[in-house]
Design an enzyme around this catalytic site. Structure first.
Site, PDB file in Angstrom:
ATOM      1  N   GLU A 160      21.707  15.099   1.385  1.00 37.21           N
ATOM      2  CA  GLU A 160      21.531  15.961   2.561  1.00 37.21           C
ATOM      3  C   GLU A 160      21.889  17.420   2.250  1.00 37.21           C
ATOM      4  O   GLU A 160      23.002  17.857   2.510  1.00 37.21           O
ATOM      5  CB  GLU A 160      22.375  15.471   3.738  1.00 37.21           C
ATOM      6  CG  GLU A 160      22.145  16.293   4.999  1.00 37.21           C
ATOM      7  CD  GLU A 160      23.067  15.912   6.150  1.00 37.21           C
ATOM      8  OE1 GLU A 160      22.864  16.434   7.261  1.00 37.21           O
ATOM      9  OE2 GLU A 160      23.994  15.108   5.946  1.00 37.21           O
TER      10      GLU A 160
ATOM     11  N   LYS B 271      17.876  13.560   3.559  1.00 43.72           N
ATOM     12  CA  LYS B 271      18.103  13.966   4.950  1.00 43.72           C
ATOM     13  C   LYS B 271      17.984  15.484   5.005  1.00 43.72           C
ATOM     14  O   LYS B 271      18.806  16.195   4.425  1.00 43.72           O
ATOM     15  CB  LYS B 271      19.474  13.498   5.447  1.00 43.72           C
ATOM     16  CG  LYS B 271      19.727  13.843   6.919  1.00 43.72           C
ATOM     17  CD  LYS B 271      20.937  13.120   7.474  1.00 43.72           C
ATOM     18  CE  LYS B 271      21.176  13.497   8.926  1.00 43.72           C
ATOM     19  NZ  LYS B 271      22.278  12.733   9.543  1.00 43.72           N
TER      20      LYS B 271
END
Length: 297
Positions: free
Chosen positions: A177, A214
């Site tokens: 992420e 993500k």
């Protein structure tokens, strides 16, 4: 067998991943939005007990099940806690048919070259072994991009994949992420650089293994389609990043193959003071809307 079923569900099923991983720094704000002020708890232990009650209430709600919620990201203390006397990860999988993930990062370093790298994770190996023993399927770790600085973004993504390879070595699937702050003026340029750097780093993923990504909802819809279609990527999920739920759902619906992994947008409108029927109804509407946005494109 359980890992194979979890992998199949995450890779193939319609639905989204709930982010229930607020950490020490973000928990007071999450509790306040839930209707619990800071004077309601005296110390960190009481604070975390209250946030665990909130998370338990969410996962025990009838609408929170594997039909529309395919995964959930947990904070370490949540993983170590119980829901109705059962370890949280086991409750999620066995009772809800929801795949458990664990947040493993320890927060952010000071900004340099327009990014904030992750703080060192000296006990990562021990944590990963513990997560595996608790039947957790994968992990999540967050770093931040605050500008379209190629040097900084390259370092950010390189760090994410370096740690990701360690996680793969422990038999877990990492959610990588590198969040782009949605308010920066050069967000679109940062996304172009990020796409290029992730594509380079995917070459380091061992043969036969996969990572997840993500990413912030992009300025240019479908810019991340090459990553979604890459066989080394199990799934690409989107964080809400400060957008309201309606805004996040609207933007998500434009991106083919991307599904949600919302935190604040998931709990928006929920309150500790709601009677259970009102709470369950509000959560059901939220889950329906995020599920629909995750399928829309």
């Amino acid at each position: 067998m359980s890992d194979n079923l979890m992998a199949q569900k995450i890779a193939k099923n319609d639905g989204f991943i709930a982010a229930l991983d607020q950490s020490g720094g973000s928990t007071p704000k999450a509790l306040k939005l839930y209707g619990i002020e800071e004077n309601a708890y005296r110390d960190e232990n009481e604070m975390f007990a209250l946030i665990h009650q909130m998370r338990s209430r969410i996962v025990k709600s009838p609408a929170f099940n594997g039909d529309k919620v395919i995964g959930a990201i947990l904070f370490e203390r949540t993983m170590d806690g119980d829901v109705d006397g059962k370890p949280t990860a086991d409750y999620l999988w066995q009772d809800c048919n929801v795949v458990p993930f664990l947040k493993v990062d320890k927060g952010l370093m000071a900004e340099e070259n327009g990014v904030q790298l992750m703080k060192p994770m000296d006990d990562l190996g021990t944590l990963l072994k513990r997560a595996a023993s608790k039947n957790v399927f994968g992990t999540k770790m967050r770093s931040v991009i605050n500008g379209a600085n190629e040097t900084g973004i390259a370092a950010n993504v390189a760090q994410q994949f370096e740690v990701g390879r360690q996680i793969l070595d422990h038999g877990l699937v990492p959610i990588i992420e590198p969040e782009i702050t949605i308010s920066i003026a050069d967000k679109a340029q940062a996304e172009e650089i990020l796409l290029e750097q992730i594509a380079k780093q995917l070459d380091s993923v061992p043969l036969g293994q996969q990572v997840m990504l993500k990413l912030s909802l992009p300025t240019k819809a479908n810019i991340y389609r090459p990553l979604i279609n890459d066989p080394r990527v199990m799934r690409v999920v989107a964080l809400s990043g400060g957008y309201s739920r309606n805004e996040a759902n609207s933007l998500l619906s434009l991106n083919v193959g991307m599904i949600a992994s919302f935190s604040r947008a998931l709990t928006e409108g929920l309150s500790a003071h709601q009677p259970d029927p009102d709470f369950d109804g509000a959560l059901a509407e939220t889950i329906d809307s995020i599920f629909s946005a995750s399928k829309a494109a």
